[in-house]
Design a protein around this motif. Structure first.
Motif, PDB file in Angstrom:
ATOM      1  N   ASP A 137      10.547  -8.716   0.127  1.00 16.33           N
ATOM      2  CA  ASP A 137       9.145  -8.281   0.156  1.00 16.33           C
ATOM      3  C   ASP A 137       8.519  -8.481   1.532  1.00 16.33           C
ATOM      4  N   PRO A 138       8.995  -7.769   2.565  1.00 19.83           N
ATOM      5  CA  PRO A 138       8.507  -8.006   3.934  1.00 19.83           C
ATOM      6  C   PRO A 138       7.178  -7.344   4.271  1.00 19.83           C
ATOM      7  N   THR A 139       6.623  -6.514   3.364  1.00 22.18           N
ATOM      8  CA  THR A 139       5.422  -5.742   3.739  1.00 22.18           C
ATOM      9  C   THR A 139       4.322  -5.811   2.685  1.00 22.18           C
ATOM     10  N   THR A 140       4.309  -6.821   1.846  1.00 20.74           N
ATOM     11  CA  THR A 140       3.318  -6.859   0.758  1.00 20.74           C
ATOM     12  C   THR A 140       1.893  -7.064   1.251  1.00 20.74           C
ATOM     13  N   ALA A 141       1.712  -7.590   2.482  1.00 21.04           N
ATOM     14  CA  ALA A 141       0.367  -7.900   2.973  1.00 21.04           C
ATOM     15  C   ALA A 141      -0.129  -6.899   4.017  1.00 21.04           C
ATOM     16  N   VAL A 142       0.566  -5.772   4.193  1.00 22.82           N
ATOM     17  CA  VAL A 142       0.130  -4.787   5.190  1.00 22.82           C
ATOM     18  C   VAL A 142      -0.339  -3.517   4.488  1.00 22.82           C
ATOM     19  N   ASP A 143      -1.129  -2.735   5.212  1.00 23.22           N
ATOM     20  CA  ASP A 143      -1.658  -1.505   4.608  1.00 23.22           C
ATOM     21  C   ASP A 143      -0.571  -0.441   4.494  1.00 23.22           C
ATOM     22  N   ALA A 144      -0.861   0.601   3.723  1.00 21.20           N
ATOM     23  CA  ALA A 144       0.149   1.618   3.392  1.00 21.20           C
ATOM     24  C   ALA A 144       0.640   2.367   4.622  1.00 21.20           C
ATOM     25  N   THR A 188       0.701   1.332   7.833  1.00 18.74           N
ATOM     26  CA  THR A 188       1.542   0.428   8.620  1.00 18.74           C
ATOM     27  C   THR A 188       2.876   0.200   7.929  1.00 18.74           C
ATOM     28  N   GLU A 189       2.842   0.101   6.598  1.00 18.17           N
ATOM     29  CA  GLU A 189       4.060  -0.109   5.829  1.00 18.17           C
ATOM     30  C   GLU A 189       5.021   1.062   6.003  1.00 18.17           C
ATOM     31  N   GLN A 190       4.478   2.275   6.051  1.00 21.61           N
ATOM     32  CA  GLN A 190       5.306   3.469   6.233  1.00 21.61           C
ATOM     33  C   GLN A 190       5.998   3.429   7.600  1.00 21.61           C
ATOM     34  N   LEU A 191       5.262   3.029   8.618  1.00 20.00           N
ATOM     35  CA  LEU A 191       5.817   2.959   9.969  1.00 20.00           C
ATOM     36  C   LEU A 191       6.871   1.859  10.068  1.00 20.00           C
ATOM     37  N   ILE A 192       6.600   0.717   9.445  1.00 20.90           N
ATOM     38  CA  ILE A 192       7.554  -0.398   9.480  1.00 20.90           C
ATOM     39  C   ILE A 192       8.858   0.000   8.802  1.00 20.90           C
ATOM     40  N   ALA A 193       8.764   0.649   7.647  1.00 19.83           N
ATOM     41  CA  ALA A 193       9.960   1.075   6.923  1.00 19.83           C
ATOM     42  C   ALA A 193      10.825   1.990   7.785  1.00 19.83           C
ATOM     43  N   ARG A 194      10.185   2.949   8.446  1.00 21.27           N
ATOM     44  CA  ARG A 194      10.920   3.874   9.312  1.00 21.27           C
ATOM     45  C   ARG A 194      11.550   3.124  10.489  1.00 21.27           C
ATOM     46  N   THR A 229      21.929  -3.931   5.845  1.00 27.80           N
ATOM     47  CA  THR A 229      20.550  -4.360   5.583  1.00 27.80           C
ATOM     48  C   THR A 229      20.248  -4.213   4.102  1.00 27.80           C
ATOM     49  N   VAL A 230      19.697  -5.275   3.522  1.00 27.34           N
ATOM     50  CA  VAL A 230      19.294  -5.273   2.115  1.00 27.34           C
ATOM     51  C   VAL A 230      17.826  -5.650   2.054  1.00 27.34           C
ATOM     52  N   VAL A 231      17.017  -4.856   1.374  1.00 29.67           N
ATOM     53  CA  VAL A 231      15.595  -5.151   1.215  1.00 29.67           C
ATOM     54  C   VAL A 231      15.283  -5.258  -0.269  1.00 29.67           C
ATOM     55  N   ILE A 232      14.817  -6.415  -0.684  1.00 31.29           N
ATOM     56  CA  ILE A 232      14.380  -6.616  -2.071  1.00 31.29           C
ATOM     57  C   ILE A 232      12.886  -6.308  -2.094  1.00 31.29           C
ATOM     58  N   THR A 233      12.500  -5.219  -2.725  1.00 33.40           N
ATOM     59  CA  THR A 233      11.126  -4.745  -2.586  1.00 33.40           C
ATOM     60  C   THR A 233      10.736  -3.798  -3.715  1.00 33.40           C
ATOM     61  N   SER A 234       9.426  -3.593  -3.844  1.00 31.95           N
ATOM     62  CA  SER A 234       8.918  -2.527  -4.722  1.00 31.95           C
ATOM     63  C   SER A 234       8.099  -1.540  -3.906  1.00 31.95           C
ATOM     64  N   SER A 235       8.198  -1.645  -2.573  1.00 30.17           N
ATOM     65  CA  SER A 235       7.437  -0.762  -1.683  1.00 30.17           C
ATOM     66  C   SER A 235       8.040   0.642  -1.678  1.00 30.17           C
ATOM     67  N   PRO A 236       7.270   1.663  -2.022  1.00 34.35           N
ATOM     68  CA  PRO A 236       7.807   3.036  -1.991  1.00 34.35           C
ATOM     69  C   PRO A 236       8.294   3.434  -0.606  1.00 34.35           C
ATOM     70  N   ALA A 237       7.616   2.964   0.447  1.00 32.18           N
ATOM     71  CA  ALA A 237       8.003   3.333   1.810  1.00 32.18           C
ATOM     72  C   ALA A 237       9.387   2.791   2.138  1.00 32.18           C
ATOM     73  N   CYS A 297       9.642   5.290 -11.955  1.00 26.22           N
ATOM     74  CA  CYS A 297       8.462   5.942 -11.397  1.00 26.22           C
ATOM     75  C   CYS A 297       7.203   5.117 -11.672  1.00 26.22           C
ATOM     76  N   LEU A 298       7.070   4.613 -12.892  1.00 26.00           N
ATOM     77  CA  LEU A 298       5.914   3.801 -13.245  1.00 26.00           C
ATOM     78  C   LEU A 298       5.915   2.457 -12.515  1.00 26.00           C
ATOM     79  N   ALA A 299       7.102   1.922 -12.229  1.00 24.06           N
ATOM     80  CA  ALA A 299       7.204   0.602 -11.622  1.00 24.06           C
ATOM     81  C   ALA A 299       6.896   0.607 -10.136  1.00 24.06           C
ATOM     82  N   VAL A 300       7.265   1.685  -9.424  1.00 21.46           N
ATOM     83  CA  VAL A 300       7.156   1.650  -7.964  1.00 21.46           C
ATOM     84  C   VAL A 300       6.129   2.628  -7.398  1.00 21.46           C
ATOM     85  N   ALA A 301       5.719   3.629  -8.156  1.00 18.98           N
ATOM     86  CA  ALA A 301       4.772   4.606  -7.623  1.00 18.98           C
ATOM     87  C   ALA A 301       3.404   3.962  -7.459  1.00 18.98           C
ATOM     88  N   ARG A 302       2.734   4.267  -6.332  1.00 15.60           N
ATOM     89  CA  ARG A 302       1.399   3.719  -6.060  1.00 15.60           C
ATOM     90  C   ARG A 302       0.378   4.839  -5.934  1.00 15.60           C
TER      91      ARG A 302
END
Length: 566
Positions: free
Chosen positions: A494-501, A503-509, A520-528, A561-566
């Motif tokens: 969960d590396p991006t739970t405290a950033v805005d959407a 910024t999160e999109q840019l970080i993911a890319r 690389t393994v990311v444990i997350t629910s972030s759509p980005a 879809c219900l779990a991760v879509a924002r």
């Protein structure tokens, strides 16, 4: 016949013996000087008695001058021996306390944790107060010996005047020590309990400070305060008990010491009245009776300090001699490599099985937060391999057969609540000062705005726990540190739970680009982050229930879809 457990010496005693052996030279020098100090103190009333005796016979100025010179020599000896003796002992004491603090800290920072049922706040108390009290044994023993020298010199001098005075001092001293040694045991047990309760209160404070913001967030600060108040009150009551025991001990010691001094004075007065000792000997006896109050007080205090040092040493032994939770193997994982979880069962995980080939970017969508924490703990080796069923393989090697230091060099697991340390942005990103990836890590984690905001840039000062940074800034700083390490295998929780959407999109890319070709393994629910990954594993109820790209899962799996879509 004794069992092996009863034959083995207690660890607390071993620690004290180790401290004494290591400082035997300093203690010998300190003992000589402190013995000289006590002997000089004792010689003063003896010399005064002899001066009175001879001055009454020879009333010349020469005799007076010699007497003054003798007293000046005694006073100089007393002053210098105390000064240099205490300097030697206190230097050794301080150095020894430092050694034990470093030893305790080293145990707490070992890659393999020790099997100790103590919180971090309790370990902190052991590394500070208990280390200091243990090192006090370096001063206690020389002072004990020098006090004994003073009492023996006084007893011999009084015995030469009249054997009854010497015997009175010897018998009285033995009686005082016998009584006080019994009382000191109570001090030892009370002190151990006080130290334990104070340590628990310290641990509670550390926990509360760490979680202060979340507590305020859901209004739990009042309940937390009541919890701390209860623990602190218990520590206070125990401190009062210890103070009462110490007060009773000190009062009894002073009463017994004063009684002995009065007995010597009255006995000497009676002997002089009956003409059995001279006036000079009476002056000497009265002076020694007053003087021995100090060495007797010091002598009688020593059992108490010995018990306190032993209690602290036994608490340090809880950390120093505790066995490691696991015995790691000696092997090192090969460079690059893959990550494999094979039928792992632990906590909420049940028969978890998946593989991440070398160079792939995989995201794991975990529906239950507890399962995410359990998986991260296993990969970070904070849970020893023997504590769970199944096998974890890194570069084809089983985790149980690998050195933990080597595993952590090869595979970095960055927790969602990564610590921020007092220092600068740069020292938080690159603590060792050896990374060549700092600029890239700052760019990829979108920490550039924080760097640009301050004139000092990467040298901008960061307070303890990142108190002068926002939640999002702290999280991006922790992510930058993980990326700068450039590990062969990187696991982000969960590396991006405290950033805005945005910024999160840019970080993911940026992460996908920077880590291209690295596992690389990311444990997350972030759509980005899920969308940036090569593949998504769905972890539900402790097992992998689906596997595909993020977009395919959105199109075919309603629950996903219900779990991760924002």
């Amino acid at each position: 016949m004794k069992t092996p457990d009863t034959q083995r010496p207690r660890p607390g005693s071993d620690i004290l013996r180790s401290a004494l052996r290591r400082n035997v030279g300093a203690m010998a020098g300190g003992t000589v000087l402190m013995g000289l100090y006590q002997a000089g103190e004792t010689a003063f009333p003896i010399a005064l008695g002899l001066i009175v005796e001879h001055t009454m016979q020879d009333r010349s100025l020469g005799a007076l001058a010699v007497s003054i010179a003798v007293l000046a020599a005694i006073i100089t000896t007393v002053s210098l021996s105390w000064r240099f003796g205490m300097r030697i002992l206190q230097k050794a004491n301080t150095t020894e306390a430092h050694r034990w603090r470093v030893r305790v800290a080293d145990c707490g920072l070992q890659p393999v944790a020790r099997d100790v049922d103590l919180k971090s706040g309790e370990v902190l108390t052991i590394a500070t107060e208990d280390a200091d009290q243990t090192a006090d044994i370096i001063e206690v023993v020389p002072l004990l010996i020098s006090s004994l020298v003073a009492v023996l010199v006084a007893a011999v001098a009084l015995g030469l005047a009249d054997i009854r005075l010497g015997l009175l001092v010897m018998v009285g001293t033995a009686l005082i020590l016998s009584i006080l040694s019994v009382m000191s045991k109570k001090i030892g047990s009370s002190t151990r309990e006080q130290q334990a309760r104070v340590a628990r209160a310290g641990a509670k404070v550390a926990d509360l400070i760490t979680g202060l913001r979340p507590l305020h967030g859901f209004g739990g600060n009042h309940a937390a305060f009541r919890s701390y108040r209860k623990v602190s009150t218990e520590a206070k009551h125990q401190a009062v008990t210890v103070a009462m025991v110490n007060g009773a001990y000190t009062g009894t010691a002073n009463l017994l010491n004063a009684s002995l001094a009065v007995s010597v004075t009255l006995t000497a007065g009676w002997l002089a009245f009956n003409g059995l000792i001279t006036i000079g000997e009476l002056v000497m006896a009265v002076g020694l009776a007053q003087f021995i109050m100090e060495p007797l007080k010091m002598f009688s205090d020593m059992p108490k300090y010995v018990m306190m040092a032993r209690a602290s040493a036994e608490r340090m032994a809880l950390v120093l001699v505790a066995p490691p939770v696991t015995t790691p193997g000696p092997e090192r994982p090969a460079a690059g490599g893959d990550l494999e979880i094979d039928c792992v069962r632990y906590g909420t995980l049940r028969e978890l099985k998946f593989q991440v080939p070398a160079g792939e970017f995989v995201a794991i969508a975990v529906y239950q937060p507890r399962a995410a924490a359990d998986l991260a703990s296993i990969l970070a080796v904070t849970v020893p391999p023997g504590a769970y069923e199944g096998v974890v393989r890194v570069s084809g090697e089983e985790l149980a057969g690998l050195s933990i230091e080597a595993v952590r060099e090869h595979m970095l697991v960055n927790p969602y609540d990564g610590e921020i340390f007092a220092g600068t942005l740069r020292t938080n990103i690159d603590p060792s000062g050896t990374s060549r990836m700092v600029p890239e890590a700052v760019e990829a984690s979108m920490l550039t705005d924080v760097v640009a905001l301050h004139r000092d840039g990467l040298d901008y000062g960061v307070r303890d726990r990142g108190a002068n940074l926002s939640g999002g800034q702290r999280q991006r700083l922790s992510l930058a540190r993980a990326l700068a390490a450039d590990a062969d295998v990187l696991v982000l929780h969960d590396p991006t739970t405290a950033v805005d959407a945005v910024t999160e999109q840019l970080i993911a890319r940026n992460i996908a680009e920077l880590r291209r070709g690295r596992t690389t393994v990311v444990i997350t629910s972030s759509p980005a982050l899920l969308d940036a990954a090569d593949r998504v594993l769905v972890l539900d109820d402790g097992v992998v229930t689906a596997e595909d790209t993020h977009r395919n899962l959105l199109a075919t799996d309603r629950e996903y879809c219900l779990a991760v879509a924002r």
